[in-house]
Structures are given as C-alpha cells and as structure tokens.
Design an enzyme around this catalytic site. Structure first.
Site, short mmCIF file in Angstrom:
data_model
loop_
_atom_site.label_atom_id
_atom_site.label_comp_id
_atom_site.label_asym_id
_atom_site.label_seq_id
_atom_site.Cartn_x
_atom_site.Cartn_y
_atom_site.Cartn_z
N CYS A 18 6.18 -0.25 -9.73
CA CYS A 18 6.41 0.00 -8.29
C CYS A 18 6.98 -1.23 -7.59
O CYS A 18 7.62 -1.10 -6.54
CB CYS A 18 5.11 0.44 -7.62
SG CYS A 18 3.75 -0.71 -7.86
N ARG A 38 13.03 4.86 -3.36
CA ARG A 38 12.06 4.91 -2.25
C ARG A 38 12.73 5.44 -0.99
O ARG A 38 12.19 6.30 -0.30
CB ARG A 38 11.49 3.51 -1.99
CG ARG A 38 10.49 2.99 -3.01
CD ARG A 38 9.20 3.77 -3.00
NE ARG A 38 8.55 3.74 -1.70
CZ ARG A 38 7.77 2.75 -1.24
NH1 ARG A 38 7.51 1.72 -2.03
NH2 ARG A 38 7.22 2.80 -0.04
N HIS A 43 -0.69 5.75 -2.85
CA HIS A 43 0.66 5.35 -2.44
C HIS A 43 1.60 6.53 -2.73
O HIS A 43 2.43 6.47 -3.64
CB HIS A 43 1.07 4.11 -3.24
CG HIS A 43 2.23 3.34 -2.65
ND1 HIS A 43 2.87 3.71 -1.48
CD2 HIS A 43 2.87 2.22 -3.09
CE1 HIS A 43 3.84 2.84 -1.23
NE2 HIS A 43 3.86 1.93 -2.18
N ARG A 92 0.87 1.52 6.80
CA ARG A 92 0.32 0.90 5.58
C ARG A 92 -0.97 0.21 6.00
O ARG A 92 -0.94 -0.78 6.73
CB ARG A 92 1.31 -0.11 5.00
CG ARG A 92 0.67 -1.02 3.97
CD ARG A 92 1.66 -1.82 3.18
NE ARG A 92 2.36 -0.98 2.24
CZ ARG A 92 3.10 -1.45 1.23
NH1 ARG A 92 3.26 -2.75 1.07
NH2 ARG A 92 3.70 -0.62 0.42
N GLN A 107 5.55 6.25 -3.00
CA GLN A 107 5.99 5.55 -4.22
C GLN A 107 6.11 6.53 -5.39
O GLN A 107 7.11 6.56 -6.10
CB GLN A 107 4.98 4.44 -4.57
CG GLN A 107 5.31 3.69 -5.84
CD GLN A 107 6.54 2.83 -5.70
OE1 GLN A 107 6.61 2.01 -4.80
NE2 GLN A 107 7.53 3.01 -6.57
N ASP A 123 1.61 -2.01 -12.92
CA ASP A 123 1.51 -2.55 -11.56
C ASP A 123 0.71 -3.85 -11.65
O ASP A 123 0.11 -4.14 -12.70
CB ASP A 123 0.79 -1.50 -10.67
CG ASP A 123 0.71 -1.91 -9.20
OD1 ASP A 123 1.45 -2.84 -8.79
OD2 ASP A 123 -0.11 -1.31 -8.46
N1 NVA Z 1 -1.26 -1.73 -6.22
C1 NVA Z 1 -0.36 -2.52 -5.42
C2 NVA Z 1 0.85 -1.72 -5.09
C3 NVA Z 1 1.90 -2.47 -4.31
C4 NVA Z 1 3.08 -1.61 -3.95
C5 NVA Z 1 -1.06 -3.00 -4.18
O1 NVA Z 1 -1.78 -2.20 -3.56
O2 NVA Z 1 -0.93 -4.17 -3.83
N1 CP Z 2 6.36 -0.78 -3.94
C1 CP Z 2 6.09 -1.15 -2.68
O1 CP Z 2 5.46 -0.44 -1.90
O2 CP Z 2 6.60 -2.35 -2.33
P1 CP Z 2 6.24 -3.18 -1.01
O3 CP Z 2 4.78 -3.55 -1.12
O4 CP Z 2 7.13 -4.38 -1.05
O5 CP Z 2 6.49 -2.31 0.17
#
Ligand code: NVA
Ligand code: CP
Length: 316
Positions: free
Chosen positions: A273, A301, A141, A114, A144, A233
């Site tokens: 998500c 997930r 993502h 990540r 997801q 989101d």
């Molecule tokens: N758009 C959000 C998704 C988190 C799973 C982020 O990137 O923080």
């Molecule tokens: N939806 C998701 O990726 O959650 P986290 O940021 O908690 O991993």
C-alpha cells in the site's frame, strides 16, 4: 433544520466506511466505473460531476497518497478539496466529532477523514448529513483495497481462482482485504507472527459469507505457495511507531525478499500500500523488480476513489 438531523441524514446519504458497505454488485460497478473515469481523465475529457462541489479532508494522521489522490481527484472531477491537517481541528480533542460533523456538513458536499479510532469515523458519519469516506483508521483502509483489487483486475483481466497472500502484521489493511473477501470470491491468506493475527470478527465475516477462503497462518513456506499476489505493509503502523524496534525483531523472517518471491511456484505479483520501509518488510530488489506493481497500485488510488465518490454521491 436538515443539517442538525441525524435521522434525516441517515436516510438521505451514503457513506463509504468499510468495503462491506457496498454489495458485491456495487463493488463490481465501482471497479468498472473506476476504469471508465480513469480513461476519461487520461483523455482529458470534460467530465466534471463535482462542479461547484467541495470536499473537506480531515487528517489526524500523516499522509502522502491519500491526501494527494483525493485532492487531485476531486479537483479533476470539477470540485475543490480542502485539507485539514492534524493540527488544524483537534478532532475529538479541541472539538467534539459530532459538532465537526454538522459544521462541515453545512459547508461541504462530502467529507473524507483519516482518523485513529474507528469509532470516531462511525460517529462522524452518523452525525454528518453529507457522505463520509474513510481514508484509513486503525481498523481498516477500504479505499486502498478498492484500488488494490482494481490493480489486480487490470493486470490479471479476471479474478478467477486468485490467491492473495498478505505477509506481515494483521492490521488495518488486512481487515479491508477480509471485508472484500466477504463480498467477492478469492483465496486470502494472511501469514503473520503469532500474536499479530487480524481481528477474528473480520475472519468470521468471510466464513459466514461463504464465498472466499480466509486462512490465517504462521507458516511462511506453505502460506506463500501458489500465491498470485504477495502483499505486505509496514510492521509498525501509524500510532505504533514506538513499538517499531520490538516489532522489527519479531517480524524479521517475514521480510518479502527475492527468495520468497521465487518460492511461490508462480509468476507472482508484488504489492504494497506504501509507504514502504525498504530493507524492513520488503527489500529494495523486490520493490524494483518487474513483478512489483506498487506504482500502478498507488496511481489507482485516485481512480478507485473517484469512482467511490461519484457512486456514493449518486452522480452516475
Ligand atoms: N498499516 C499502515 C497503512 C498505511 C497506508 C498504517 O496504518 O500506518
Ligand atoms: N497508502 C496510503 O494510504 O498512503 P498514505 O499514508 O501516504 O496516504
């Protein structure tokens, strides 16, 4: 030496960095595999395709679901996952990405990462000789959205004439929805404030594929009409939290609330998500409503990712 060789690595391994890295057939196979593996795990069957394998998990950003679902999933499939948090490696700062890629390829059978910049995951995958899975970047993502479509598939039984309406920021989640729409057919609408549209290249990809419709709209009422799913989101993603106050003002009318859910003219499902900022992009009432499938979605997930890992590792 195989581990240092970019070209050999490219020939020998598969990554999952974008949904479009899979063909339509591979997406369907992965969804079916996810259902099968889910049943095996629920029945506590002896299914250990990753026995004696290890997964390195690199996190430059925070996470709850991604960390726990990958770590637990890999363990349940017989392997061991190692967590490396934002302060452990200093990827791209303390050490070059291409160096970490080769070092970890010598220790592990797979890498999940990540990262902030999407270019960094591309570089990681290019230099790693083991499969690399994208656990979110600023751009997309994919794990997801594989879990999301699995959840919809389970709830609806088929995806015919599906209309998915995403309400909010045209962010990484939207890009993966668009990538999915470039592979399998459905109607996708992103309703967002002006200036917060998704990347036009992702929209063009859908148009070029000619399977799905992709509509980018600023009109909430028309956008959500006929929605089978309303998805939202956070308004400020990780890395944008200093913009949160400004964004809150711009996005306020885009909150998913009971009135919006009731205005679609359909029995619409609600998805997110997570993590959700209740009272901002979604109300508490919608999160807790019978239409909300957010916890099935979160659970999936683990199942979607297990299937993705089994597939790219060739363990089927
Ligand atoms: N758009 C959000 C998704 C988190 C799973 C982020 O990137 O923080
Ligand atoms: N939806 C998701 O990726 O959650 P986290 O940021 O908690 O991993």
């Amino acid at each position: 030496m195989e581990n240092g060789s970019r070209n050999k690595a490219k020939v020998m391994k598969r990554d999952f960095l974008h949904i479009t890295d899979f063909t339509a057939d591979e997406i369907w196979e992965t969804l079916d595999l996810a259902k099968e593996i889910k049943a095996k795990l629920k029945n506590r069957e002896d299914y250990k395709p990753f026995k004696d394998h290890s997964l390195a998990m690199i996190f430059a950003k925070p996470s709850a679901r991604t960390r726990v679902s990958f770590e637990t999933g890999f363990f349940r499939l017989g392997g061991q996952a190692l967590y490396l948090g934002p302060n452990d490696i200093g990827i791209g700062k303390r050490e070059a990405i291409k160096d970490i890629a080769r070092v970890f390829s010598g220790y592990n059978d797979m890498i999940m990462a990540r990262l902030f910049d999407h270019k960094h995951i591309l570089e990681l995958a290019e230099f790693a000789s083991v499969p690399v899975v994208n656990g979110l970047t600023d751009y997309n993502h994919p794990c997801q959205i594989m879990a999301d479509i699995l959840t919809i598939y389970e709830h609806r039984k088929n995806l015919d004439n599906l209309k998915i309406v995403y309400v909010g920021d045209g962010n990484n989640i939207v890009h993966s929805w668009l990538h999915l729409a470039a592979r399998i057919p459905f109607h996708f609408t992103c309703v967002c404030p002006a200036g917060f549209e998704p990347d036009s290249r992702a929209v063009k990809l859908v148009e070029g594929a000619g399977l799905s419709t992709a509509e980018i709209s600023h009109n909430l009422k028309a956008g959500v009409s006929g929605a089978d799913v309303i998805y939202t989101d956070v308004w400020a993603s990780m890395g944008q939290k200093e913009e949160a106050e400004t964004r809150e003002k711009i996005f306020s009318e885009f909150q998913v609330n009971s009135a919006m859910m009731a205005s679609t003219g359909k029995d619409t499902l609600f998805m997110h998500c997570l993590p959700a900022e209740r009272g901002r992009e979604v109300t508490d009432a919608v999160m807790e409503s019978p239409q909300s499938i957010v916890f099935d979605e979160a659970e999936n997930r683990i199942h979607a990712q297990n299937a993705i890992m089994v597939k790219i590792a060739g363990k089927m």
